[in-house]
Design an enzyme around this catalytic site. Structure first.
Site, mmCIF file in Angstrom:
data_model
loop_
_atom_site.group_PDB
_atom_site.id
_atom_site.type_symbol
_atom_site.label_atom_id
_atom_site.label_comp_id
_atom_site.label_asym_id
_atom_site.label_seq_id
_atom_site.Cartn_x
_atom_site.Cartn_y
_atom_site.Cartn_z
ATOM 1 N N SER A 144 0.839 -1.199 0.000
ATOM 2 C CA SER A 144 0.000 0.000 0.000
ATOM 3 C C SER A 144 0.876 1.252 0.000
ATOM 4 O O SER A 144 1.648 1.459 -0.933
ATOM 5 C CB SER A 144 -0.969 -0.052 1.173
ATOM 6 O OG SER A 144 -2.029 0.875 1.006
ATOM 7 N N ASP A 270 -9.908 -3.348 -5.995
ATOM 8 C CA ASP A 270 -9.390 -2.747 -4.766
ATOM 9 C C ASP A 270 -10.217 -1.513 -4.401
ATOM 10 O O ASP A 270 -10.269 -0.543 -5.167
ATOM 11 C CB ASP A 270 -7.927 -2.349 -4.985
ATOM 12 C CG ASP A 270 -7.213 -1.941 -3.706
ATOM 13 O OD1 ASP A 270 -7.864 -1.338 -2.832
ATOM 14 O OD2 ASP A 270 -6.001 -2.211 -3.590
ATOM 15 N N HIS A 298 -8.269 -4.920 -1.089
ATOM 16 C CA HIS A 298 -7.042 -4.211 -0.738
ATOM 17 C C HIS A 298 -6.217 -5.067 0.214
ATOM 18 O O HIS A 298 -6.595 -5.292 1.370
ATOM 19 C CB HIS A 298 -7.359 -2.869 -0.085
ATOM 20 C CG HIS A 298 -6.143 -2.021 0.135
ATOM 21 N ND1 HIS A 298 -5.416 -1.484 -0.911
ATOM 22 C CD2 HIS A 298 -5.490 -1.647 1.279
ATOM 23 C CE1 HIS A 298 -4.401 -0.801 -0.428
ATOM 24 N NE2 HIS A 298 -4.408 -0.896 0.896
#
Length: 344
Positions: A144, A270, A298
């Site tokens: 991320s 996502d 995600h």
């Protein structure tokens, strides 16, 4: 590697394909056990970051090194972090996670924090690992926010600017502005509020010492990551505002400049990302392989394997580590290091 986009070989279990189910599943299941030790790494500007090493460590100083960068408000306690660290350690790698400033057990010293484009600490750490373990093959992975940071770092440094054999970027928010917009709508606001609670709590503890034009009430009233970045992240780190920060820190614009072998893993559903993310970005360079799964959420990617729910990410990352550590992959890395050191 090829710069083309590829379908990821991830298939969610029947009934568990929903993007929010996939996102939340790793946080609901038991976390991987991992023995660790901690280290404080001093930085050139007088601040520090906290490192976590998987234990037991390999005996050989030449053992390959797996370096992990976590996501926004993540830590060694994040499910993906424990899973990936344990996976690398089980393969015989020396595994280490770098906490971004203030994300370990202690607040950082300076009146600043960390952000998606802040590559200096990672660059310093990779250099330190090179001094400690000069003959060890090294691979870095980011998740991320840490993935966007890593992509930006490898693009900035070129193919020979880092002592790395490769990089792995997982669910990288390559368009920070688009991601801030996506997470502010629908069920994704649950994730946004969770992140805001953590971010604002840290700032509240230090508000009197930070150079911000905010009082306690104004900080608590912030209702979106974009507004937080405009009021906190940008002024703390020298940006003119959220838009300036997003433009300068987003790594997507640099995909065509990457020379280091890099694997990007992404889910088309996502909830943190705008739809069709890679269609809006420059084509990746030949050193980049992008694998896009239809589902996965995600940093989810939970599949049915070996009689239970298992993280596909650790399975895919393990395969990539073994490929880069193979005789052929290692030979490529050693050749690149010789060329870099010769200055040719």
């Amino acid at each position: 590697m090829t710069g083309q986009l590829h379908p990821a070989q991830f298939h969610p279990p029947r009934g568990l394909a929903n993007r929010h189910v996939q996102t939340l599943l790793p946080r609901l299941l038991p976390r991987r056990r991992l023995a660790t030790s901690k280290e404080v790494l001093e930085l050139p500007d007088g601040d520090f970051v906290e490192l976590v090493w998987a234990k037991p460590s390999p005996v050989s100083l030449d053992a390959p090194i797996f370096l992990l960068f976590h996501g926004l408000e993540g830590s060694i306690d994040s499910p993906y972090a424990r899973e990936l660290m344990a996976t690398a350690a089980a393969l015989g790698w020396r595994a280490v996670l770098m906490h971004f400033r203030g994300c370990g057990g202690m607040p950082n010293r300076l009146p600043r924090a960390y952000h998606s484009g802040d590559t200096a600490d990672a660059y310093w750490l990779i250099g330190q690992l090179g001094h400690r373990y000069p003959h060890a093959l090294k691979v870095a992975a980011g998740v991320s926010l840490g993935a966007n940071m890593l992509v930006k770092l490898v693009a900035e440094q070129g193919g020979d600017g880092l002592d790395l054999a490769g990089a792995i970027a997982i669910c990288a928010p390559l368009d920070l502005g688009g991601c801030a917009q996506s997470i502010h709508h629908g069920f994704a606001r649950v994730y946004e509020r969770h992140l805001l609670r953590s971010l604002k709590a840290k700032v509240l503890d230090r508000l009197d010492t930070l150079p911000l034009a905010l009082d306690r009430q104004s900080l608590l009233a912030i209702d979106s990551l974009r507004d937080y970045d405009d009021a906190v992240t940008a002024p703390l780190h020298g940006f003119q505002g959220a838009e300036d920060y997003y433009q300068r820190a987003s790594a997507g614009r640099l995909l065509g400049e990457i020379e280091l072998p890099t694997l990007l893993l992404h889910a088309a559903d996502d909830p943190f990302m705008p739809a069709g993310l890679f269609e809006q970005l420059p084509p990746p360079g030949d050193a980049v392989r992008v694998e896009i799964a239809r589902h996965g959420g995600h940093v989810g990617f939970m599949e049915w394997r070996d009689g239970g729910l298992r993280p596909w990410l650790s399975h895919r990352v393990a395969a990539q580590l073994e490929d880069w550590c193979s005789p052929a992959g290692s030979a490529v890395w050693r050749h690149r290091r010789r060329v870099s050191r010769s200055g040719s």
